[in-house]
Design an enzyme around this catalytic site. Sequence first.
Site, PDB file in Angstrom:
ATOM      1  N   HIS A  65       0.897  -1.265  -0.016  1.00 45.46           N
ATOM      2  CA  HIS A  65      -0.099  -0.022  -0.154  1.00 45.46           C
ATOM      3  C   HIS A  65       0.729   1.219   0.221  1.00 45.46           C
ATOM      4  O   HIS A  65       1.464   1.540   0.924  1.00 45.46           O
ATOM      5  CB  HIS A  65      -1.055  -0.125   1.148  1.00 45.46           C
ATOM      6  CG  HIS A  65      -1.895   1.123   1.362  1.00 45.46           C
ATOM      7  ND1 HIS A  65      -3.238   0.935   0.995  1.00 45.46           N
ATOM      8  CD2 HIS A  65      -1.455   2.545   1.676  1.00 45.46           C
ATOM      9  CE1 HIS A  65      -3.776   2.395   1.034  1.00 45.46           C
ATOM     10  NE2 HIS A  65      -2.961   3.129   1.403  1.00 45.46           N
ATOM     11  N   HIS A  67       1.119   5.488  -2.109  1.00 47.15           N
ATOM     12  CA  HIS A  67       0.478   6.337  -2.966  1.00 47.15           C
ATOM     13  C   HIS A  67       1.638   7.034  -3.593  1.00 47.15           C
ATOM     14  O   HIS A  67       2.208   8.163  -3.050  1.00 47.15           O
ATOM     15  CB  HIS A  67      -0.445   7.403  -2.118  1.00 47.15           C
ATOM     16  CG  HIS A  67      -1.559   6.830  -1.489  1.00 47.15           C
ATOM     17  ND1 HIS A  67      -2.882   6.867  -1.686  1.00 47.15           N
ATOM     18  CD2 HIS A  67      -1.282   6.174  -0.035  1.00 47.15           C
ATOM     19  CE1 HIS A  67      -3.680   6.330  -0.703  1.00 47.15           C
ATOM     20  NE2 HIS A  67      -2.699   5.929   0.189  1.00 47.15           N
ATOM     21  N   GLU A 146      -8.488   4.234  -7.837  1.00 50.49           N
ATOM     22  CA  GLU A 146      -9.347   4.631  -6.840  1.00 50.49           C
ATOM     23  C   GLU A 146     -10.815   5.353  -7.108  1.00 50.49           C
ATOM     24  O   GLU A 146     -10.501   6.217  -7.815  1.00 50.49           O
ATOM     25  CB  GLU A 146      -8.500   5.546  -5.903  1.00 50.49           C
ATOM     26  CG  GLU A 146      -9.291   6.023  -4.680  1.00 50.49           C
ATOM     27  CD  GLU A 146      -8.340   6.972  -3.828  1.00 50.49           C
ATOM     28  OE1 GLU A 146      -7.888   6.718  -2.909  1.00 50.49           O
ATOM     29  OE2 GLU A 146      -8.344   8.237  -4.390  1.00 50.49           O
ATOM     30  N   SER A 150     -18.576  11.734  -2.311  1.00 43.83           N
ATOM     31  CA  SER A 150     -20.222  11.153  -1.550  1.00 43.83           C
ATOM     32  C   SER A 150     -21.525  12.079  -1.934  1.00 43.83           C
ATOM     33  O   SER A 150     -22.333  11.572  -1.459  1.00 43.83           O
ATOM     34  CB  SER A 150     -19.646  11.464  -0.086  1.00 43.83           C
ATOM     35  OG  SER A 150     -19.122  12.915  -0.052  1.00 43.83           O
ATOM     36  N   GLU A 214      -9.285   4.280  10.236  1.00 45.53           N
ATOM     37  CA  GLU A 214      -7.797   4.885  10.472  1.00 45.53           C
ATOM     38  C   GLU A 214      -7.701   5.878  11.633  1.00 45.53           C
ATOM     39  O   GLU A 214      -6.824   5.798  12.302  1.00 45.53           O
ATOM     40  CB  GLU A 214      -7.382   5.619   9.139  1.00 45.53           C
ATOM     41  CG  GLU A 214      -6.137   6.370   9.416  1.00 45.53           C
ATOM     42  CD  GLU A 214      -5.699   7.041   7.801  1.00 45.53           C
ATOM     43  OE1 GLU A 214      -6.792   7.165   7.226  1.00 45.53           O
ATOM     44  OE2 GLU A 214      -4.513   7.547   7.660  1.00 45.53           O
ATOM     45  N   ASP A 309       2.375   3.251   2.977  1.00 46.69           N
ATOM     46  CA  ASP A 309       1.452   4.387   2.447  1.00 46.69           C
ATOM     47  C   ASP A 309       2.378   5.384   1.913  1.00 46.69           C
ATOM     48  O   ASP A 309       3.390   4.864   1.367  1.00 46.69           O
ATOM     49  CB  ASP A 309       0.944   5.349   3.982  1.00 46.69           C
ATOM     50  CG  ASP A 309      -0.560   5.575   3.709  1.00 46.69           C
ATOM     51  OD1 ASP A 309      -1.067   5.548   2.712  1.00 46.69           O
ATOM     52  OD2 ASP A 309      -1.452   5.779   5.002  1.00 46.69           O
TER      53      ASP A 309
HETATM   54  O1  MCF Z   1      -3.652   6.254   3.944  1.00 42.57           O
HETATM   55  C1  MCF Z   1      -3.220   7.831   3.799  1.00 42.57           C
HETATM   56  C2  MCF Z   1      -4.217   8.351   4.897  1.00 42.57           C
HETATM   57  N1  MCF Z   1      -5.533   7.942   4.629  1.00 42.57           N
HETATM   58  C3  MCF Z   1      -6.393   8.469   3.457  1.00 42.57           C
HETATM   59  N2  MCF Z   1      -5.944   8.575   2.097  1.00 42.57           N
HETATM   60  C4  MCF Z   1      -4.653   8.896   1.685  1.00 42.57           C
HETATM   61  C5  MCF Z   1      -3.314   8.508   2.640  1.00 42.57           C
HETATM   62  N3  MCF Z   1      -2.567   8.663   1.690  1.00 42.57           N
HETATM   63  C6  MCF Z   1      -2.972   9.402   0.679  1.00 42.57           C
HETATM   64  N4  MCF Z   1      -4.399   9.490   0.667  1.00 42.57           N
HETATM   65  C7  MCF Z   1      -5.174   9.967  -0.429  1.00 42.57           C
HETATM   66  C8  MCF Z   1      -6.085   9.301  -0.793  1.00 42.57           C
HETATM   67  O2  MCF Z   1      -6.063   8.041  -1.753  1.00 42.57           O
HETATM   68  O3  MCF Z   1      -5.565  11.102  -0.125  1.00 42.57           O
HETATM   69  C9  MCF Z   1      -6.580  11.552  -0.540  1.00 42.57           C
HETATM   70  C10 MCF Z   1      -7.027  10.197  -1.466  1.00 42.57           C
HETATM   71  O4  MCF Z   1      -7.074  10.379  -2.602  1.00 42.57           O
HETATM   72  C11 MCF Z   1      -7.522  11.873   0.657  1.00 42.57           C
HETATM   73  S1  MCF Z   1      -9.152  12.107   0.322  1.00 42.57           S
HETATM   74  C12 MCF Z   1      -9.316  14.007  -0.331  1.00 42.57           C
HETATM   75 FE    FE Z   2      -3.090   5.075   2.046  1.00 44.46          FE
END
Ligand code: MCF
Ligand code: FE
Length: 406
Positions: A65, A67, A146, A150, A214, A309
Amino acid sequence: MKILRADFILKCDESFEIIKDGAISFDKKILAVDSFENIKKLYKDEEIEYLGEGSVIMPGLINTHLHLEFSSNRISLDYGDFMTWLKSVIEKRDELLNRCEKDNCIKKALDTILESGTTTIGAISSFGDDLKECKDTPLNVVYFTEILGSDPASVDMLFSNFLERLDRAKECESESFIPAISIHSPYSTHPILAKKVLEIAKDEGMLVSTHLLESYAEREWLDRGEGTFLEFLKSFNPHAKPMIRALEYIELFRDNKTLFTHLCYATKEEIDAIFMMGGSITHCPRSNRLLGSRRLEIENLNEFNIATDGLSSNNSLSLWDEMRAFLMLHESLDINLLAKMALRSVTIDAAKALALKKGSLKEGYDSDFIVLNLHESIDDISKIALMLLLFTKDASQVFIDGKRLK
Ligand code: MCF
Ligand code: FE
């Protein structure tokens, strides 16, 4: 075919077998893993390359996992509390994405990942901006397109945008690029959207990934519709209400093979429900610490994958750094046991979560492995996992598909 000999081979199989003075023969697939003596007998006239004193061969690491699109972040985002972080991501998102494009930061991030000894990643793609780099990298990529949104009025538009990105990902499908789906979270994704994309994942046999429970804010919001999420969402919609409860959300994934990430605030019932349906749990220790979440209670988990992450909530994409943080965080468990758990979580268990024939050095498995160096000989093999975790920065050599890439 090629044969390598090392002082130690960590097979990372079910019994976590470590072979002292071992050797591995391989081409694209692993042919045999055994003691040097036995391999020598098996291949009488073949050349065997010795990797030196203190050398270790183990499977390439698997980061389930991350990004990549946020890889230009260093000091732009605010840490310490989840809602504060989320607001800073929304505010700085465009700036970060633009900077990333200019600096070629995704390619650079992928290069550091390979150097460190990670050979497979699960990349969560929010926008599709990382597609070309993920297609071109020698790493194996499970590419999770992704979905998020909402507002019921925007469902159709969001869904068609998602389908376009998914189609582009599917065009890149290959042995080392596997398209998959990510549903961002229960607080950000309308259940109608979640159901629609889960149906696609089921029909096409794609893996699914999601963030869940989370933060304390998310727990409060899903359980009672209260807390800092309410304040935040009120500014967009004065009648905002949680769209689904946590357990109901988990139930949506019943027919999909799913990786659930974070779970710091999950109850035993929710964790049990995930394991019962064959789901896996991803643990991101540094991300959780930076975004103000409590420690995931790994004492209650049978299995989990450690992952980094993204650089939006971390200071590196190195699984070695992540495993060191993991060792320091979970102080109630024996340190040598934790080290073994960590290595298992980023090899055999991560491969299981991503349904790949990797992560263990076994006959017939893909030849994705790394060479590490302890630089000294060591007698007590029960110390190896911990010593590797403490002293490894990067891999000395990296093999993917039997090809030496470093
Ligand atoms: O895992 C971490 C924290 N939790 C949620 N989202 C994300 C994380 N790192 C990046 N993100 C991204 C997620 O995929 O941030 C955005 C999303 O596109 C948050 S929602 C505006
Ligand atoms: Fe994440």
